[in-house]
Design a protein around this motif. Structure first.
Motif: not given
Length: 188
Positions: A11, A94, A96, A119, A121, A124
């Motif tokens: 992440s 998360d 992608p 979760t 994104q 965010d």
């Protein structure tokens, strides 16, 4: 405490800036996966440039970090399960395309946890801050974690090593039972 994994499920590229905003009024400890610095030097440098309380790149046990964590931020892999086992508030970050990663399958426990816990994104930052600080979300997660733990962990608190030793001692029996059931078409 942020416990990012390494490689394609990490992440760090998508969330480092947002997580660093938490350091304005909180101690944020980042503990890197043991493989991280060797394989992701650019991301290691990015983390070092941000205002985290500490970026730990030594292979220390996460248990010490769990003991001081108010919240654990995790992406994929074992760290999120340690936080669940210790019943710590957990914020999942998360990445992608994670579902298509070669290390993920439809039955991955990571995906089970993500189907229950909220979760955040990439990009965010507001959602991340809310997930970490909102007392209502933290209270709601207590029940969600309680529902997940029996699905993911055997109820052997205080005697897990004894149960593991007994299972290892019976390994020949368990393997032969498995072979018999797969030959007969019976799945147990």
């Amino acid at each position: 405490v942020w416990l990012p994994t390494w490689g394609g499920l990490s992440s760090v590229p998508e969330h480092a800036e947002a997580v660093s905003r938490l350091a304005d009024d909180a101690n944020v400890l980042v503990k890197l996966h043991p493989e991280f610095t060797g394989y992701q030097p650019d991301e290691t440098a990015l983390l070092a440039s941000l205002p985290f309380t500490a970026v730990i790149d030594e292979p220390i046990d996460n248990v010490a970090l769990f003991s001081v964590a108010d919240t654990v931020l995790a992406d994929y892999g074992g760290s999120l399960f340690g936080a669940l086992y210790c019943d710590l508030p957990l914020v999942l970050l998360d990445v992608p395309g994670a579902e298509q990663n070669e290390n993920m399958v439809a039955t991955s426990p990571d995906l089970l946890v993500r189907s229950v816990l909220p979760t955040v994104q990439p990009g965010d930052a507001t959602g991340l801050v809310e997930a970490v600080r909102d007392p209502a979300l933290r209270r709601e997660q207590v029940e969600l974690r309680a529902r997940l733990r029996p699905l993911l962990f055997a109820p052997f608190h205080g005697c897990a090593s004894e149960v593991a030793a007994a299972a290892i001692g019976r390994l020949d029996t368990l393997v032969s039972m498995r072979r018999r059931s797969s030959v007969s078409g019976v799945v147990r």
